[in-house]
Design a protein around this motif. Sequence first.
Motif, mmCIF file in Angstrom:
data_model
loop_
_atom_site.group_PDB
_atom_site.id
_atom_site.type_symbol
_atom_site.label_atom_id
_atom_site.label_comp_id
_atom_site.label_asym_id
_atom_site.label_seq_id
_atom_site.Cartn_x
_atom_site.Cartn_y
_atom_site.Cartn_z
ATOM 1 N N GLY B 47 0.782 -1.638 -22.280
ATOM 2 C CA GLY B 47 -0.237 -2.570 -21.831
ATOM 3 C C GLY B 47 -1.519 -2.577 -22.641
ATOM 4 N N GLY B 48 -1.425 -2.300 -23.922
ATOM 5 C CA GLY B 48 -2.603 -2.358 -24.781
ATOM 6 C C GLY B 48 -3.115 -3.785 -24.940
ATOM 7 N N LYS B 49 -4.325 -3.905 -25.459
ATOM 8 C CA LYS B 49 -4.921 -5.241 -25.613
ATOM 9 C C LYS B 49 -4.398 -5.979 -26.838
ATOM 10 C CE LYS B 49 -9.077 -3.334 -25.321
ATOM 11 N NZ LYS B 49 -8.872 -2.006 -24.717
ATOM 12 N N ARG B 50 -3.716 -5.231 -27.714
ATOM 13 C CA ARG B 50 -3.153 -5.832 -28.945
ATOM 14 C C ARG B 50 -4.238 -6.464 -29.800
ATOM 15 N NH1 ARG B 50 0.659 -2.618 -28.218
ATOM 16 N NH2 ARG B 50 2.084 -3.091 -26.508
ATOM 17 N N LEU B 51 -5.409 -5.852 -29.774
ATOM 18 C CA LEU B 51 -6.528 -6.377 -30.547
ATOM 19 C C LEU B 51 -6.193 -6.474 -32.026
ATOM 20 C CD1 LEU B 51 -9.552 -7.022 -30.975
ATOM 21 C CD2 LEU B 51 -9.854 -4.556 -31.302
ATOM 22 N N ARG B 52 -5.587 -5.401 -32.568
ATOM 23 C CA ARG B 52 -5.309 -5.379 -34.009
ATOM 24 C C ARG B 52 -4.256 -6.433 -34.384
ATOM 25 N NH1 ARG B 52 -6.682 -1.373 -31.505
ATOM 26 N NH2 ARG B 52 -8.251 0.128 -32.225
ATOM 27 N N ALA B 53 -3.246 -6.566 -33.538
ATOM 28 C CA ALA B 53 -2.235 -7.601 -33.796
ATOM 29 C C ALA B 53 -2.870 -8.991 -33.738
ATOM 30 C CB ALA B 53 -1.100 -7.482 -32.781
ATOM 31 N N CYS B 54 -3.695 -9.219 -32.707
ATOM 32 C CA CYS B 54 -4.343 -10.534 -32.577
ATOM 33 C C CYS B 54 -5.237 -10.841 -33.770
ATOM 34 C CB CYS B 54 -5.143 -10.604 -31.275
ATOM 35 S SG CYS B 54 -4.082 -10.732 -29.822
ATOM 36 N N LEU B 55 -5.941 -9.807 -34.255
ATOM 37 C CA LEU B 55 -6.763 -10.002 -35.457
ATOM 38 C C LEU B 55 -5.899 -10.479 -36.619
ATOM 39 C CD1 LEU B 55 -9.197 -6.936 -35.638
ATOM 40 C CD2 LEU B 55 -9.822 -9.367 -35.742
ATOM 41 N N MET B 56 -4.714 -9.889 -36.737
ATOM 42 C CA MET B 56 -3.824 -10.278 -37.832
ATOM 43 C C MET B 56 -3.383 -11.733 -37.692
ATOM 44 S SD MET B 56 -1.640 -6.747 -38.172
ATOM 45 C CE MET B 56 -0.857 -7.065 -39.745
ATOM 46 N N TYR B 83 0.655 5.549 -32.190
ATOM 47 C CA TYR B 83 0.833 6.947 -32.624
ATOM 48 C C TYR B 83 -0.491 7.693 -32.561
ATOM 49 C CZ TYR B 83 -0.796 9.382 -36.865
ATOM 50 O OH TYR B 83 -1.531 10.139 -37.745
ATOM 51 N N SER B 84 -1.560 7.047 -33.045
ATOM 52 C CA SER B 84 -2.856 7.735 -33.101
ATOM 53 C C SER B 84 -3.366 8.060 -31.697
ATOM 54 C CB SER B 84 -3.878 6.903 -33.885
ATOM 55 O OG SER B 84 -4.349 5.818 -33.110
ATOM 56 N N LEU B 85 -3.094 7.187 -30.746
ATOM 57 C CA LEU B 85 -3.530 7.445 -29.361
ATOM 58 C C LEU B 85 -2.745 8.607 -28.755
ATOM 59 C CD1 LEU B 85 -3.922 3.803 -27.957
ATOM 60 C CD2 LEU B 85 -5.653 5.254 -29.022
ATOM 61 N N LEU B 98 -5.239 10.334 -18.975
ATOM 62 C CA LEU B 98 -5.168 8.941 -18.543
ATOM 63 C C LEU B 98 -5.349 8.009 -19.743
ATOM 64 C CD1 LEU B 98 -4.902 7.676 -15.677
ATOM 65 C CD2 LEU B 98 -7.399 7.442 -15.670
ATOM 66 N N ARG B 99 -4.471 7.023 -19.868
ATOM 67 C CA ARG B 99 -4.550 6.059 -20.973
ATOM 68 C C ARG B 99 -4.004 4.743 -20.465
ATOM 69 N NH1 ARG B 99 -6.918 5.384 -25.783
ATOM 70 N NH2 ARG B 99 -6.620 7.593 -26.287
ATOM 71 N N ARG B 100 -4.776 3.681 -20.617
ATOM 72 C CA ARG B 100 -4.351 2.364 -20.133
ATOM 73 C C ARG B 100 -3.938 2.420 -18.657
ATOM 74 N NH1 ARG B 100 -0.709 1.098 -25.572
ATOM 75 N NH2 ARG B 100 -2.430 0.604 -26.940
ATOM 76 N N GLY B 101 -4.685 3.252 -17.906
ATOM 77 C CA GLY B 101 -4.446 3.338 -16.466
ATOM 78 C C GLY B 101 -3.208 4.117 -16.065
ATOM 79 N N LYS B 102 -2.554 4.759 -17.020
ATOM 80 C CA LYS B 102 -1.325 5.504 -16.726
ATOM 81 C C LYS B 102 -1.424 6.916 -17.312
ATOM 82 C CE LYS B 102 1.562 2.795 -18.753
ATOM 83 N NZ LYS B 102 2.871 2.258 -19.202
ATOM 84 N N PRO B 103 -0.546 7.823 -16.838
ATOM 85 C CA PRO B 103 -0.549 9.167 -17.426
ATOM 86 C C PRO B 103 -0.321 9.072 -18.939
ATOM 87 C CG PRO B 103 0.966 9.054 -15.550
ATOM 88 C CD PRO B 103 0.488 7.655 -15.798
ATOM 89 N N GLN B 236 -12.060 1.136 -14.128
ATOM 90 C CA GLN B 236 -12.285 -0.073 -14.930
ATOM 91 C C GLN B 236 -11.734 0.092 -16.347
ATOM 92 O OE1 GLN B 236 -16.511 -0.004 -14.148
ATOM 93 N NE2 GLN B 236 -16.471 -2.027 -13.192
ATOM 94 N N LEU B 237 -11.911 1.291 -16.913
ATOM 95 C CA LEU B 237 -11.531 1.515 -18.307
ATOM 96 C C LEU B 237 -10.038 1.767 -18.484
ATOM 97 C CD1 LEU B 237 -14.295 3.837 -19.812
ATOM 98 C CD2 LEU B 237 -13.996 1.373 -20.113
ATOM 99 N N GLY B 238 -9.402 2.312 -17.460
ATOM 100 C CA GLY B 238 -7.998 2.705 -17.621
ATOM 101 C C GLY B 238 -7.880 4.011 -18.381
#
Lengths: 299, 299
Positions: B47-56, B83-85, B98-103, B236-238
């Motif tokens: 459930g990432g925002k896909r910011l980097r993909a959208c930029l591309m 991978y970096s996350l 916690l990452r993106r609202g999940k373990p 809010q942040l997830g």
Amino acid sequence: MQPAFLTRPWLDAVREEFERYLADKISGMTGVSAELHQAMQYALLGGGKRLRACLMFAVGDAVGTAPAALMDAASAMEAMHAYSLVHDDLPCMDNDVLRRGKPTCHVKFGEATALLAGDALQTTAFQWVLESSLLADSIRLQQAAILAAAAGAQGMANGQAIDLTHVGRPMTLDQLKHMHARKTGDLILAAVRMASASRSGLSSQMQSGLEDYAKTLGLAYQVIDDILDVESTSEQLGKTSGKDALSNKPTMVSLMGLSEAKQLLANLRSTALKACERCGVDERHPMAILVDLITDRKS
Amino acid sequence: MQPAFLTRPWLDAVREEFERYLADKISGMTGVSAELHQAMQYALLGGGKRLRACLMFAVGDAVGTAPAALMDAASAMEAMHAYSLVHDDLPCMDNDVLRRGKPTCHVKFGEATALLAGDALQTTAFQWVLESSLLADSIRLQQAAILAAAAGAQGMANGQAIDLTHVGRPMTLDQLKHMHARKTGDLILAAVRMASASRSGLSSQMQSGLEDYAKTLGLAYQVIDDILDVESTSEQLGKTSGKDALSNKPTMVSLMGLSEAKQLLANLRSTALKACERCGVDERHPMAILVDLITDRKS
């Protein structure tokens, strides 16, 4: 193409030249934080046997590519191998404290820096192939793709995952062979493929000879590893010996028995030497010498 | 080249299409052990925002490359980011649960599998660029080299190393900016460069516009991150909020003050929008919309 018929001194000279090239390459990287840079150099220059690099130079010679043209690709291969060792030694994996007779990377630099050094060595491997000026673009693209396929989720990393899944669980001989083919075999195969990718138009006999050579050596490498784990001391190995037996891990020796494992090794040696013949090189060629170096190794 | 003038729905549609493409791509990988495969999918499809993909995709549109041609490169970029996350969250690094609202991946799958999943996601990133059939060989070689340079010992991994070195030690604003430029900025810059590498012969105005756009967005991304860490809840942040203040880590907010950080963000927004103009796109173009999405984001 008639390969040069060269002997052991050639291999030693090329390895020494490569060692200098690799040391210059990693130490010359700019813009890397001191601690990370030191950890990467420690892991990469820790006195490895450079088996994978030597395989590349030997196969390169057999297909008509000089060692000088393969320096970056071989550096990449060794960086990839070094990354895998650093991560494999981490506390959450094998939790090993000794590697090549020295403290492992995380013992020396701490776990976080070792993790990063491994991560960065993997990236560096790709950088070195991709940015090399020694070979044509199309060859580097092929080499990088070979390296990625061998190291990733379907290759080396998968071998590690299979290993994890079987901790404390029995394994058949076929499952064990499959695990080793991924864990160590795929990178050895990639070394041979990356070197042969430097030439196009190889005969199908040469191509199949090289594939058999690589796969046979990959398995032989693991068989001798398991024999050494039983028969050698930690001092001789430069890493903790007898670990597999202690942790009840299945090995070629525990599943086959020691004398059967030695017989298998002898058979693999002869298969690999026959593959050399099909590649048009005789027993004095570096490819054949490497078969002996691997099957006779003491550490 | 006149880019299409498109609006927010275009971006949403492309992102949805990409999400499906990425899910198919990772789930369709064969020959990966079940546990490793699951961990990789968990980390990549969380459930990432896909910011980097959208930029591309947005930059691709500005230079005249359709989203379809960039699907593999964008998948690679998101795999590298994932991978970096995973590694950043590990106990020896940020030890985050916690990452993106999940373990986080290691909480869910254990540390060893998370380590391997991160390792394999990095390799997969290179595999996907290198093996893609969507773009010409020479472009993929360039894209892979851009990705490697941005992620490695001189880029993202170096940012992590700088971060480690400064735990519990003061940092100047310039040092902090340098760290973030490596830790997050370089990968954002790589996203823009990989997309623009899909076209040759771009004007120097376009090229410098794209570089400024990427660098400005990279910094803006971090500034808003630091503002959100102060102003938002974990829900809010997830991910865990207020961590930086708790661990006494220097942030843009702690070094500049909150209102100055907000002013800087406003300035960066306006600089990025001016860079869009230099790239020949107006405020309705996805490139400009992304500026707003980044500078206004709430998580």
